[in-house]
Scaffold this motif. Structure first.
Motif, PDB file in Angstrom:
ATOM      1  N   LEU A 270      36.194  52.522  38.174  1.00 23.29           N
ATOM      2  CA  LEU A 270      36.529  53.033  36.827  1.00 23.29           C
ATOM      3  C   LEU A 270      36.603  51.890  35.820  1.00 23.29           C
ATOM      4  N   ALA A 271      37.112  50.741  36.259  1.00 28.39           N
ATOM      5  CA  ALA A 271      37.221  49.595  35.349  1.00 28.39           C
ATOM      6  C   ALA A 271      35.832  49.183  34.853  1.00 28.39           C
ATOM      7  N   ARG A 272      34.869  49.175  35.773  1.00 22.94           N
ATOM      8  CA  ARG A 272      33.516  48.729  35.413  1.00 22.94           C
ATOM      9  C   ARG A 272      32.759  49.754  34.565  1.00 22.94           C
ATOM     10  N   LEU A 273      33.271  50.973  34.551  1.00 15.58           N
ATOM     11  CA  LEU A 273      32.612  52.057  33.833  1.00 15.58           C
ATOM     12  C   LEU A 273      33.017  51.966  32.355  1.00 15.58           C
ATOM     13  N   GLY A 274      32.447  51.018  31.664  1.00 13.82           N
ATOM     14  CA  GLY A 274      32.810  50.885  30.257  1.00 13.82           C
ATOM     15  C   GLY A 274      33.456  49.554  29.932  1.00 13.82           C
ATOM     16  N   TRP A 275      33.493  48.667  30.900  1.00 16.28           N
ATOM     17  CA  TRP A 275      34.068  47.341  30.674  1.00 16.28           C
ATOM     18  C   TRP A 275      33.402  46.378  31.645  1.00 16.28           C
ATOM     19  N   SER A 276      33.289  45.132  31.255  1.00  7.70           N
ATOM     20  CA  SER A 276      32.692  44.181  32.195  1.00  7.70           C
ATOM     21  C   SER A 276      33.428  42.858  32.149  1.00  7.70           C
ATOM     22  N   HIS A 277      33.312  42.143  33.230  1.00  9.99           N
ATOM     23  CA  HIS A 277      33.821  40.778  33.313  1.00  9.99           C
ATOM     24  C   HIS A 277      32.700  39.963  33.938  1.00  9.99           C
ATOM     25  N   GLY A 278      31.857  39.399  33.058  1.00  7.61           N
ATOM     26  CA  GLY A 278      30.680  38.689  33.556  1.00  7.61           C
ATOM     27  C   GLY A 278      29.848  39.603  34.436  1.00  7.61           C
ATOM     28  N   ASP A 279      29.380  39.049  35.547  1.00  7.39           N
ATOM     29  CA  ASP A 279      28.571  39.848  36.462  1.00  7.39           C
ATOM     30  C   ASP A 279      29.400  40.412  37.603  1.00  7.39           C
ATOM     31  N   ASP A 280      30.708  40.278  37.508  1.00  8.15           N
ATOM     32  CA  ASP A 280      31.549  40.724  38.630  1.00  8.15           C
ATOM     33  C   ASP A 280      31.451  42.219  38.832  1.00  8.15           C
ATOM     34  N   GLU A 281      31.299  42.608  40.070  1.00  7.52           N
ATOM     35  CA  GLU A 281      31.268  44.036  40.419  1.00  7.52           C
ATOM     36  C   GLU A 281      32.466  44.434  41.261  1.00  7.52           C
ATOM     37  N   LEU A 282      33.022  43.461  41.977  1.00  4.12           N
ATOM     38  CA  LEU A 282      34.125  43.781  42.886  1.00  4.12           C
ATOM     39  C   LEU A 282      35.357  43.022  42.456  1.00  4.12           C
ATOM     40  N   PHE A 283      36.431  43.757  42.242  1.00  4.77           N
ATOM     41  CA  PHE A 283      37.682  43.078  41.916  1.00  4.77           C
ATOM     42  C   PHE A 283      38.873  43.922  42.328  1.00  4.77           C
ATOM     43  N   SER A 284      39.980  43.253  42.472  1.00  7.43           N
ATOM     44  CA  SER A 284      41.224  43.906  42.886  1.00  7.43           C
ATOM     45  C   SER A 284      41.961  44.380  41.633  1.00  7.43           C
ATOM     46  N   PRO A 285      42.940  45.268  41.802  1.00  7.19           N
ATOM     47  CA  PRO A 285      43.756  45.664  40.646  1.00  7.19           C
ATOM     48  C   PRO A 285      44.378  44.445  39.946  1.00  7.19           C
ATOM     49  N   ALA A 286      44.813  43.454  40.722  1.00  7.41           N
ATOM     50  CA  ALA A 286      45.432  42.264  40.100  1.00  7.41           C
ATOM     51  C   ALA A 286      44.413  41.516  39.236  1.00  7.41           C
ATOM     52  N   GLN A 287      43.162  41.480  39.689  1.00  3.20           N
ATOM     53  CA  GLN A 287      42.133  40.813  38.867  1.00  3.20           C
ATOM     54  C   GLN A 287      41.841  41.619  37.604  1.00  3.20           C
ATOM     55  N   ILE A 288      41.848  42.943  37.719  1.00 10.52           N
ATOM     56  CA  ILE A 288      41.637  43.751  36.508  1.00 10.52           C
ATOM     57  C   ILE A 288      42.720  43.391  35.492  1.00 10.52           C
ATOM     58  N   VAL A 289      43.955  43.353  35.954  1.00  9.88           N
ATOM     59  CA  VAL A 289      45.066  43.041  35.041  1.00  9.88           C
ATOM     60  C   VAL A 289      44.879  41.650  34.443  1.00  9.88           C
ATOM     61  N   SER A 290      44.465  40.705  35.261  1.00 14.95           N
ATOM     62  CA  SER A 290      44.392  39.351  34.707  1.00 14.95           C
ATOM     63  C   SER A 290      43.199  39.187  33.765  1.00 14.95           C
ATOM     64  N   TRP A 291      42.173  40.013  33.903  1.00 12.05           N
ATOM     65  CA  TRP A 291      40.972  39.873  33.059  1.00 12.05           C
ATOM     66  C   TRP A 291      40.919  40.844  31.893  1.00 12.05           C
ATOM     67  N   PHE A 292      41.681  41.935  31.951  1.00 11.57           N
ATOM     68  CA  PHE A 292      41.500  42.998  30.954  1.00 11.57           C
ATOM     69  C   PHE A 292      42.300  42.680  29.686  1.00 11.57           C
TER      70      PHE A 292
END
Ligand code: GLU
Length: 464
Positions: A270-292
């Motif tokens: 869901l995070a990747r559906l409308g948001w991106s962090h470079g080319d990353d496709e796999l991330f943990s909830p903690a990474q979403i929080v730290s990058w979003f």
């Protein structure tokens, strides 16, 4: 605007938690967590005829499953009617709202007449007070609705966090009903009162609400409140290019739980559906929080891709602790109709098969052979269970009755039987799999057998 970041998700309990709302909840939650702010859950239940307790329960359960924890709430709008009445009274007194007694028939006739003249349809302000204007006499016994006195001219502008600058002229919009005749407020009014009272600093929501935002901004202004930032997220489209809907596959978050998806994989997807962090496709909830941080949000509609979600889930499944998986798989095995205790599903079973699985349902389908009878396919039996191999299978069952039941001893017994019967490994290992596991392909046969009891294996081999 207060400096504290406060976001909210405000679902209407007229159904399950929809994937689109789950994504909005995720972004709102991640934004608050990223900034050390707070996240609020509000249940917008003022559509009394369509709101149900069952939907509330499902929404709360899905939020919990996804791990989207909130700092306040659930706040129910229907428990705040006194507060809305107070604000309405203030607006009536200040002249930013007024009573309207127009009947539905009258409004229909107005609309038809506007259409016939080729005009834009909308309320014409007939009950709106103005200096020197004589209002009609209120009909007897009729309770009025309350309308917002929207500014007559000027332009409403905001810099949308997702879409950029947006401007809509006040001439485009009419005097909105903010409270029904029974006093229950409508969405656009209640949402503003709540977002002000709850000190919401950032409003993320679906872009189907863009047309509501000018009214809301005008109501903030009428109440002398400062505006939050708004971010309107584009719709999620199905792979047919149409808006994701029930008719085109599962849109309830709970369905994905049932189908064996992991909550962290859902969040990732869901995070990747409308948001991106470079080319990353796999991330943990903690990474979403730290990058979003609210940047890199896509302006264009997202396309739901079931195959990609499945891939993302498979990647998370591989990383999942086996003891946690065992508990999840036990639930799925019970749903397959097998009476399985949590303790019966072992981490070792999950470790052995999880790399081959996309979901915990698939893992349960593999592990079902440990908890109930198997039904080998007749064509596989015919192909692999030849007369040449039957004596070797019986010999193997005999051998198994005498050995210590562990992987190394099982491997040794198989080797000995192969040698004694002049067979090649697959000639014995494949029929063993078909008989014991119900399928011709499995991970390493000694490892797979070691997780059964010796007796079950012997019995299934003797069915040859
Ligand atoms: N109850 C509204 C909805 O579910 C909330 C919209 C908003 O976040 O303002 O669409």
């Amino acid at each position: 605007m207060s400096s504290k970041i406060r976001t909210r998700i405000a679902p209407s309990p007229t159904g399950f938690l929809h994937l689109g709302t789950a994504r909005t909840a995720l972004y709102s939650w991640a934004y608050a967590r990223h900034h050390g702010g707070e996240f609020v859950l509000r249940i917008e239940d003022t559509d009394v005829s369509r709101s149900t307790q069952d939907s509330v329960d499902q929404i709360l359960q899905s939020m919990h499953w996804l791990g989207l924890d909130y700092d306040e709430g659930p706040v129910y709008q229907m428990q705040r009617l006194d507060r809305y009445a107070e604000v309405l009274a203030r607006m009536l007194a200040e002249g930013t709202a007024y009573a309207c007694y127009s009947s539905p028939e009258e409004l229909d006739a107005l609309r038809e007449a506007q259409k016939a003249r080729g005009e834009k349809t909308g309320y014409d302000g007939r009950w709106r007070p103005a200096p020197g204007k004589v209002l009609p006499t209120p009909p007897e016994g009729v309770k009025p609705v309350i309308r917002f006195a929207n500014p007559r001219d000027g332009v409403v502008r905001w810099d949308d966090l997702v879409k950029g600058p947006i401007a809509i002229g006040n001439q485009e919009i009419d005097d909105l009903i903010i409270a029904r005749a029974d006093g229950v407020p409508t969405y656009n009014f209640a949402v503003v009162v709540d977002d002000i009272d709850m000190a919401i600093s950032h409003v993320f929501r679906g872009d189907e609400h863009i047309n509501n935002t000018p009214w809301q901004i005008n109501i903030y202004r009428a109440l002398g409140a400062s505006l939050p930032a708004f971010g309107h997220l584009p719709v999620i489209l199905g792979d047919d290019g149409l808006k994701l809907s029930k008719r085109r596959g599962a849109v309830a978050v709970s369905a994905y739980e049932d189908e064996g998806y992991l909550p962290e994989a859902m969040l990732n997807y869901l995070a990747r559906l409308g948001w991106s962090h470079g080319d990353d496709e796999l991330f943990s909830p903690a990474q979403i929080v730290s990058w979003f941080d609210g940047s890199h949000l896509s302006k264009s509609p997202a396309m739901w891709d079931a195959a990609k979600l499945t891939w993302v889930n498979a990647q998370h499944l591989k990383q999942t602790d086996d003891a946690r998986l065992a508990a999840l798989v036990a639930v799925q095995l019970r749903r397959l109709g097998l009476a399985v205790d949590d303790a019966a599903v072992t981490p070792a079973m999950c470790a052995l098969f999880k790399d081959r699985c996309n979901t915990t349902v698939e893992l349960a389908q593999w592990l079902a052979m440990y908890f109930g009878p198997v039904t080998p396919q007749p064509d596989e039996l015919a192909q692999h269970l030849t007369d040449a191999v039957r004596p070797a299978l019986n010999a193997l069952a005999d051998r198994f009755a005498t050995i210590a039941w562990d992987k190394a001893s099982i491997a040794l017994a198989i080797k000995e039987v192969i040698a004694a019967h002049g067979l090649k490994m697959p000639q014995l290992a494949i029929p063993v799999r078909v008989l014991v596991c119900g399928r011709a392909q499995t991970p390493s046969v000694d490892a797979v057998l070691a997780l059964f009891s010796s007796e079950v294996v012997q019995e299934r081999l003797r069915n040859a």
